[in-house]
Design an enzyme around this catalytic site. Structure first.
Site, PDB file in Angstrom:
ATOM      1  N   GLY A 102      -9.471  -8.177  -7.375  1.00 30.15           N
ATOM      2  CA  GLY A 102     -10.543  -8.980  -7.928  1.00 30.15           C
ATOM      3  C   GLY A 102     -11.913  -8.334  -7.790  1.00 30.15           C
ATOM      4  O   GLY A 102     -12.152  -7.476  -6.949  1.00 30.15           O
ATOM      5  N   GLN A 158      -2.596 -10.365 -14.167  1.00 31.19           N
ATOM      6  CA  GLN A 158      -2.162 -11.137 -13.004  1.00 31.19           C
ATOM      7  C   GLN A 158      -2.867 -12.482 -12.980  1.00 31.19           C
ATOM      8  O   GLN A 158      -4.072 -12.561 -13.212  1.00 31.19           O
ATOM      9  CB  GLN A 158      -2.466 -10.365 -11.711  1.00 31.19           C
ATOM     10  CG  GLN A 158      -2.205 -11.122 -10.440  1.00 31.19           C
ATOM     11  CD  GLN A 158      -3.464 -11.785  -9.883  1.00 31.19           C
ATOM     12  OE1 GLN A 158      -4.560 -11.539 -10.366  1.00 31.19           O
ATOM     13  NE2 GLN A 158      -3.299 -12.619  -8.884  1.00 31.19           N
ATOM     14  N   THR A 183       0.755 -14.311  -8.734  1.00 30.49           N
ATOM     15  CA  THR A 183       0.600 -14.152  -7.286  1.00 30.49           C
ATOM     16  C   THR A 183       0.807 -15.498  -6.611  1.00 30.49           C
ATOM     17  O   THR A 183       0.195 -16.502  -6.998  1.00 30.49           O
ATOM     18  CB  THR A 183      -0.788 -13.595  -6.944  1.00 30.49           C
ATOM     19  OG1 THR A 183      -0.892 -12.264  -7.463  1.00 30.49           O
ATOM     20  CG2 THR A 183      -1.015 -13.554  -5.442  1.00 30.49           C
ATOM     21  N   LYS A 202       4.407 -11.780  -7.430  1.00 27.72           N
ATOM     22  CA  LYS A 202       3.783 -10.969  -6.389  1.00 27.72           C
ATOM     23  C   LYS A 202       3.506 -11.815  -5.150  1.00 27.72           C
ATOM     24  O   LYS A 202       3.001 -12.930  -5.246  1.00 27.72           O
ATOM     25  CB  LYS A 202       2.468 -10.377  -6.903  1.00 27.72           C
ATOM     26  CG  LYS A 202       1.702  -9.516  -5.904  1.00 27.72           C
ATOM     27  CD  LYS A 202       0.464  -8.924  -6.555  1.00 27.72           C
ATOM     28  CE  LYS A 202      -0.336  -8.071  -5.584  1.00 27.72           C
ATOM     29  NZ  LYS A 202      -1.040  -8.897  -4.575  1.00 27.72           N
ATOM     30  N   SER A 216       4.916  -7.982  -1.220  1.00 29.24           N
ATOM     31  CA  SER A 216       3.512  -7.886  -0.831  1.00 29.24           C
ATOM     32  C   SER A 216       3.138  -8.955   0.177  1.00 29.24           C
ATOM     33  O   SER A 216       3.647 -10.083   0.135  1.00 29.24           O
ATOM     34  CB  SER A 216       2.629  -8.042  -2.082  1.00 29.24           C
ATOM     35  OG  SER A 216       1.259  -8.047  -1.757  1.00 29.24           O
ATOM     36  N   GLY A 262      -0.011  -0.814   1.772  1.00 35.64           N
ATOM     37  CA  GLY A 262       0.033   0.270   2.739  1.00 35.64           C
ATOM     38  C   GLY A 262       0.280   1.646   2.169  1.00 35.64           C
ATOM     39  O   GLY A 262       0.263   2.637   2.914  1.00 35.64           O
ATOM     40  N   GLY A 272      -3.934  -0.887  -4.181  1.00 30.86           N
ATOM     41  CA  GLY A 272      -5.233  -1.380  -4.599  1.00 30.86           C
ATOM     42  C   GLY A 272      -6.386  -0.697  -3.900  1.00 30.86           C
ATOM     43  O   GLY A 272      -7.277  -0.136  -4.547  1.00 30.86           O
TER      44      GLY A 272
END
Length: 397
Positions: A90, A138, A166, A263, A285, A320, A341
């Site tokens: 975001g 998303q 998500t 997600k 995630s 990660g 990200g």
């Protein structure tokens, strides 16, 4: 060379994610950097997401024909030049004035899928116009339920390849770094942040020149920021619908009718539920360690999830990933691809589109090299035979 202010960034000197992170820290005022860099509570999960990869030593195989190493793969209905997706993140305007289109253009040049967040500071239509590469949109399900089906229709009209829901934001995580730095959206000069803004003149100049920090995909329906600055967690708690169930996910999947990822899943049981309601992929995630501190690292969830869902469902490790060998380990455990990200956001903050382009090039090269050094000529060749049967004590956390 990019020059946001007098702090020159020599892109040729940036060789890995940590280099880009250090450059981003030099470029960004403290509230913006720590919002990007931080996690929830004690940030144990944030650290473990990357540390967990050391628990999987590789067993390379040699004397194979590796004159050509093919990193291409098919994922979420799109042909990608490497098994790597740029995760939805975001408010990219916080980190650089070139915002989301800069990232999407760089991803397209490298043949990678770019994911745009509902909470982006650029509309899905403007991102689609900026990049002809593969794209995923998303969504979160807002209390304004009409937005959900509007997102589906707009994503179809704009030509997105896939949709992603998500599900791990049922409450905002306790991000103590943001509380300490006084992070607000849109950014606001306060006594506690004033010195940091002054000492980062390049970023501050671009803030004054272009202060449009709207959440571009939702502002026309619920401009929660119009009345003034607020914390991100306050926005989440006031606008997101926390009563969402698997039935709601199934309705969105049916309405979309194409490649669809869920997600935020870590458990094999939830992955099976996602498969059963029609999702084509799971993004494994924990929200980058920004939600439930103490949650399992995504890489640790791959093998049991693959065993639970079988061979057909696509699994994407999100969290990660910092090195090409991390990608090979994820593939070996049963993932189809990885996503990240923070690495591309560090690069965006450091040098805009040129920084993202440099970072993605390095990462794709690392993936190719790591596959070759593991004895794999293709992405599909990476299997569990590449992993040590037992984890040596040195790799235990």
């Amino acid at each position: 060379m990019a020059t946001g202010d007098k702090r020159l960034v020599r892109l040729d000197k940036l060789l890995n994610t940590d280099d880009f992170r250090k450059a981003a820290k030099r470029k960004l005022p403290a509230p913006m950097f720590h919002y990007l860099d931080g996690g929830a509570d004690d940030e144990w999960t944030l650290a473990d997401n990357t540390d967990a990869f050391t628990r999987y030593p590789l067993l390379p195989e040699y004397l194979k024909d590796l004159s050509v190493v093919d990193t291409t793969t098919r994922l979420l209905g799109a042909e990608l030049k490497a098994p790597l997706i740029l995760s939805p993140t975001g408010m990219n305007r916080l980190f650089h004035h070139e915002r989301e289109p800069a990232v999407a253009r760089a991803a397209a040049r490298h043949g990678l899928m770019y994911s745009l967040s509902t909470l982006g500071t650029t509309s899905m239509e403007d991102v689609a116009a900026a990049s002809g590469g593969p794209k995923m949109f998303q969504i979160y399900i807002h209390k304004d339920r009409g937005l959900t089906m509007e997102f589906v229709a707009r994503a179809k009209a704009a030509g997105y390849d896939a949709l992603c829901l998500t599900v791990d934001m049922v409450a905002g995580g306790n991000r103590e770094r943001d509380l300490r730095t006084g992070f607000l959206m849109p950014p606001k000069l306060t006594l506690s942040s004033l010195s940091s803004f002054i000492t980062h003149p390049g970023w501050t100049f671009n803030l004054l020149r272009n202060s449009d920090f709207r959440l571009a995909n939702v502002a026309h329906r619920q401009d929660a920021l119009a009345s003034g600055a607020m914390g991100v967690i306050s926005y989440v708690n006031s606008q997101f619908d926390h009563s969402v169930t698997w039935d709601d996910a199934a309705k969105v999947i049916e309405a979309w009718g194409g490649p669809f990822a869920i997600k935020g899943i870590l458990s094999p049981a939830d992955a099976v539920r996602a498969r059963d309601v029609g999702a084509s992929a799971v993004m494994i995630s924990n929200h980058g360690g920004r939600q439930l501190d103490g949650a399992a690292a995504p890489i640790d969830c791959v093998a049991p999830m693959r065993d639970a869902v079988g061979a057909d469902m696509e699994l994407i490790v999100d969290g990660g990933v910092r090195r090409g060998n991390h990608v090979v380990k994820a593939l070996a455990l049963g993932a189809n691809a990885v996503s990240f990200g923070r690495p591309y956001l560090y690069a965006l903050a450091a040098a805009g589109e040129a920084g993202v382009d440099r970072m993605l090039g390095l990462m794709v090269d690392e993936i190719r090299r790591s596959l070759a050094l593991s004895g794999c000529a293709t992405v599909a060749a990476a299997g569990r035979h590449l992993l040590a049967p037992e984890r040596p004590a040195v790799y235990q956390k």
